[in-house]
Design a protein around this motif. Sequence first.
Motif, PDB file in Angstrom:
ATOM      1  N   ILE A 115      29.185  -1.940 -41.697  1.00 60.54           N
ATOM      2  CA  ILE A 115      29.388  -2.309 -40.300  1.00 60.54           C
ATOM      3  C   ILE A 115      28.076  -2.128 -39.541  1.00 60.54           C
ATOM      4  O   ILE A 115      27.142  -1.504 -40.036  1.00 60.54           O
ATOM      5  N   LYS A 116      28.049  -2.686 -38.344  1.00 58.51           N
ATOM      6  CA  LYS A 116      26.875  -2.533 -37.477  1.00 58.51           C
ATOM      7  C   LYS A 116      27.085  -1.330 -36.577  1.00 58.51           C
ATOM      8  O   LYS A 116      28.107  -1.209 -35.908  1.00 58.51           O
ATOM      9  N   ILE A 117      26.104  -0.428 -36.594  1.00 58.95           N
ATOM     10  CA  ILE A 117      26.056   0.659 -35.621  1.00 58.95           C
ATOM     11  C   ILE A 117      24.688   0.576 -34.947  1.00 58.95           C
ATOM     12  O   ILE A 117      23.838  -0.219 -35.371  1.00 58.95           O
ATOM     13  N   PHE A 118      24.475   1.371 -33.936  1.00 63.57           N
ATOM     14  CA  PHE A 118      23.202   1.340 -33.222  1.00 63.57           C
ATOM     15  C   PHE A 118      22.472   2.661 -33.406  1.00 63.57           C
ATOM     16  O   PHE A 118      23.055   3.734 -33.265  1.00 63.57           O
ATOM     17  N   MET A 119      21.188   2.554 -33.759  1.00 70.18           N
ATOM     18  CA  MET A 119      20.339   3.719 -34.017  1.00 70.18           C
ATOM     19  C   MET A 119      19.423   3.952 -32.821  1.00 70.18           C
ATOM     20  O   MET A 119      18.616   3.073 -32.471  1.00 70.18           O
ATOM     21  N   PRO A 120      19.519   5.114 -32.179  1.00 70.94           N
ATOM     22  CA  PRO A 120      18.585   5.431 -31.100  1.00 70.94           C
ATOM     23  C   PRO A 120      17.146   5.489 -31.628  1.00 70.94           C
ATOM     24  O   PRO A 120      16.896   6.014 -32.712  1.00 70.94           O
ATOM     25  N   LEU A 121      16.234   4.933 -30.858  1.00 72.55           N
ATOM     26  CA  LEU A 121      14.813   4.961 -31.207  1.00 72.55           C
ATOM     27  C   LEU A 121      14.122   6.030 -30.377  1.00 72.55           C
ATOM     28  O   LEU A 121      14.454   6.237 -29.206  1.00 72.55           O
ATOM     29  N   LEU A 122      13.166   6.683 -30.993  1.00 71.36           N
ATOM     30  CA  LEU A 122      12.414   7.739 -30.322  1.00 71.36           C
ATOM     31  C   LEU A 122      11.052   7.217 -29.870  1.00 71.36           C
ATOM     32  O   LEU A 122      10.517   6.276 -30.452  1.00 71.36           O
ATOM     33  N   ASN A 123      10.507   7.841 -28.844  1.00 68.60           N
ATOM     34  CA  ASN A 123       9.151   7.566 -28.352  1.00 68.60           C
ATOM     35  C   ASN A 123       8.921   6.106 -27.947  1.00 68.60           C
ATOM     36  O   ASN A 123       7.859   5.551 -28.193  1.00 68.60           O
ATOM     37  N   THR A 168      15.292   4.465 -22.924  1.00 64.96           N
ATOM     38  CA  THR A 168      16.408   4.589 -23.857  1.00 64.96           C
ATOM     39  C   THR A 168      16.655   3.234 -24.502  1.00 64.96           C
ATOM     40  O   THR A 168      16.916   2.246 -23.817  1.00 64.96           O
ATOM     41  N   VAL A 169      16.522   3.204 -25.829  1.00 62.44           N
ATOM     42  CA  VAL A 169      16.703   1.949 -26.561  1.00 62.44           C
ATOM     43  C   VAL A 169      17.266   2.270 -27.941  1.00 62.44           C
ATOM     44  O   VAL A 169      17.044   3.358 -28.482  1.00 62.44           O
ATOM     45  N   SER A 170      18.031   1.336 -28.489  1.00 62.90           N
ATOM     46  CA  SER A 170      18.564   1.520 -29.833  1.00 62.90           C
ATOM     47  C   SER A 170      18.481   0.199 -30.594  1.00 62.90           C
ATOM     48  O   SER A 170      18.391  -0.865 -30.005  1.00 62.90           O
ATOM     49  N   ARG A 171      18.483   0.313 -31.918  1.00 65.88           N
ATOM     50  CA  ARG A 171      18.387  -0.853 -32.791  1.00 65.88           C
ATOM     51  C   ARG A 171      19.695  -1.012 -33.553  1.00 65.88           C
ATOM     52  O   ARG A 171      20.231  -0.045 -34.077  1.00 65.88           O
ATOM     53  N   PRO A 172      20.200  -2.253 -33.648  1.00 68.45           N
ATOM     54  CA  PRO A 172      21.372  -2.467 -34.510  1.00 68.45           C
ATOM     55  C   PRO A 172      20.962  -2.302 -35.971  1.00 68.45           C
ATOM     56  O   PRO A 172      19.930  -2.820 -36.391  1.00 68.45           O
ATOM     57  N   ILE A 173      21.758  -1.530 -36.703  1.00 70.60           N
ATOM     58  CA  ILE A 173      21.502  -1.327 -38.124  1.00 70.60           C
ATOM     59  C   ILE A 173      22.818  -1.478 -38.893  1.00 70.60           C
ATOM     60  O   ILE A 173      23.891  -1.557 -38.288  1.00 70.60           O
ATOM     61  N   ILE A 174      22.711  -1.491 -40.205  1.00 72.43           N
ATOM     62  CA  ILE A 174      23.887  -1.570 -41.063  1.00 72.43           C
ATOM     63  C   ILE A 174      24.152  -0.190 -41.654  1.00 72.43           C
ATOM     64  O   ILE A 174      23.231   0.513 -42.071  1.00 72.43           O
ATOM     65  N   ALA A 175      25.420   0.187 -41.683  1.00 75.07           N
ATOM     66  CA  ALA A 175      25.827   1.460 -42.261  1.00 75.07           C
ATOM     67  C   ALA A 175      27.119   1.259 -43.045  1.00 75.07           C
ATOM     68  O   ALA A 175      27.880   0.324 -42.773  1.00 75.07           O
ATOM     69  N   LEU A 221      29.001   1.429 -31.294  1.00 72.92           N
ATOM     70  CA  LEU A 221      28.967   2.714 -31.980  1.00 72.92           C
ATOM     71  C   LEU A 221      27.509   3.137 -32.071  1.00 72.92           C
ATOM     72  O   LEU A 221      26.694   2.432 -32.656  1.00 72.92           O
ATOM     73  N   VAL A 222      27.162   4.278 -31.496  1.00 68.83           N
ATOM     74  CA  VAL A 222      25.793   4.756 -31.471  1.00 68.83           C
ATOM     75  C   VAL A 222      25.707   6.063 -32.272  1.00 68.83           C
ATOM     76  O   VAL A 222      26.456   7.003 -32.006  1.00 68.83           O
ATOM     77  N   ALA A 223      24.810   6.104 -33.256  1.00 68.16           N
ATOM     78  CA  ALA A 223      24.613   7.308 -34.067  1.00 68.16           C
ATOM     79  C   ALA A 223      24.229   8.459 -33.154  1.00 68.16           C
ATOM     80  O   ALA A 223      23.336   8.319 -32.313  1.00 68.16           O
ATOM     81  N   GLU A 249       8.767   1.895 -36.106  1.00 71.88           N
ATOM     82  CA  GLU A 249       9.679   2.570 -35.191  1.00 71.88           C
ATOM     83  C   GLU A 249       9.952   3.981 -35.707  1.00 71.88           C
ATOM     84  O   GLU A 249       9.765   4.283 -36.879  1.00 71.88           O
ATOM     85  N   GLU A 250      10.440   4.816 -34.805  1.00 76.94           N
ATOM     86  CA  GLU A 250      10.880   6.153 -35.175  1.00 76.94           C
ATOM     87  C   GLU A 250      12.372   6.250 -34.854  1.00 76.94           C
ATOM     88  O   GLU A 250      12.766   6.214 -33.691  1.00 76.94           O
ATOM     89  N   TRP A 251      13.195   6.321 -35.907  1.00 78.35           N
ATOM     90  CA  TRP A 251      14.639   6.390 -35.735  1.00 78.35           C
ATOM     91  C   TRP A 251      15.071   7.842 -35.592  1.00 78.35           C
ATOM     92  O   TRP A 251      14.466   8.745 -36.154  1.00 78.35           O
ATOM     93  N   LEU A 252      16.151   8.053 -34.866  1.00 77.86           N
ATOM     94  CA  LEU A 252      16.674   9.399 -34.667  1.00 77.86           C
ATOM     95  C   LEU A 252      17.100  10.031 -35.996  1.00 77.86           C
ATOM     96  O   LEU A 252      16.915  11.224 -36.200  1.00 77.86           O
ATOM     97  N   PHE A 253      17.641   9.222 -36.923  1.00 77.53           N
ATOM     98  CA  PHE A 253      18.077   9.712 -38.230  1.00 77.53           C
ATOM     99  C   PHE A 253      17.514   8.813 -39.324  1.00 77.53           C
ATOM    100  O   PHE A 253      17.453   7.602 -39.164  1.00 77.53           O
ATOM    101  N   PRO A 254      17.120   9.398 -40.459  1.00 77.02           N
ATOM    102  CA  PRO A 254      16.548   8.590 -41.539  1.00 77.02           C
ATOM    103  C   PRO A 254      17.599   7.828 -42.350  1.00 77.02           C
ATOM    104  O   PRO A 254      18.769   8.206 -42.384  1.00 77.02           O
ATOM    105  N   ILE A 255      17.147   6.776 -43.010  1.00 80.08           N
ATOM    106  CA  ILE A 255      17.992   6.013 -43.932  1.00 80.08           C
ATOM    107  C   ILE A 255      18.517   6.964 -44.996  1.00 80.08           C
ATOM    108  O   ILE A 255      17.803   7.834 -45.477  1.00 80.08           O
TER     109      ILE A 255
END
Length: 105
Positions: A31-39, A43-50, A97-99, A74-80
């Motif tokens: 499914i698609k969730i959104f990953m918060p981006l740092l720096n 406030t921005v997030s990227r759609p990712i697959i999980a 859905l935001v991680a 990019e710098e994601w809040l949580f790693p793959i």
Amino acid sequence: MYGLNQPFVAACNPYSLSISLLKTLHEMKQIKIFMPLLNEGTTVSRPIIALDMGNNIYKILGTEQGLGPDDLDEEWLFPIGNCVTCKIVQHSTDTMLVADNISNI
């Protein structure tokens, strides 16, 4: 319950899988969730697959194109590969859905 990496390691050798584990792998969905981006300066997030692991737990796979944060500079809040829980965020007319936390499964 299976270990965190067991379905993904075992998926490489389908002959070693039990029937119940095969069923579990089949029932998981991407499914698609959104990953918060740092720096990013805002406030921005990227759609990712999980992988939806159930019980509001999602295993981070990367973008739809198979890219990760290093590929995108990019710098994601949580790693793959991490499992996370998500919060529901209402944005304009969409619900996302935001991680937001690492899961301890």
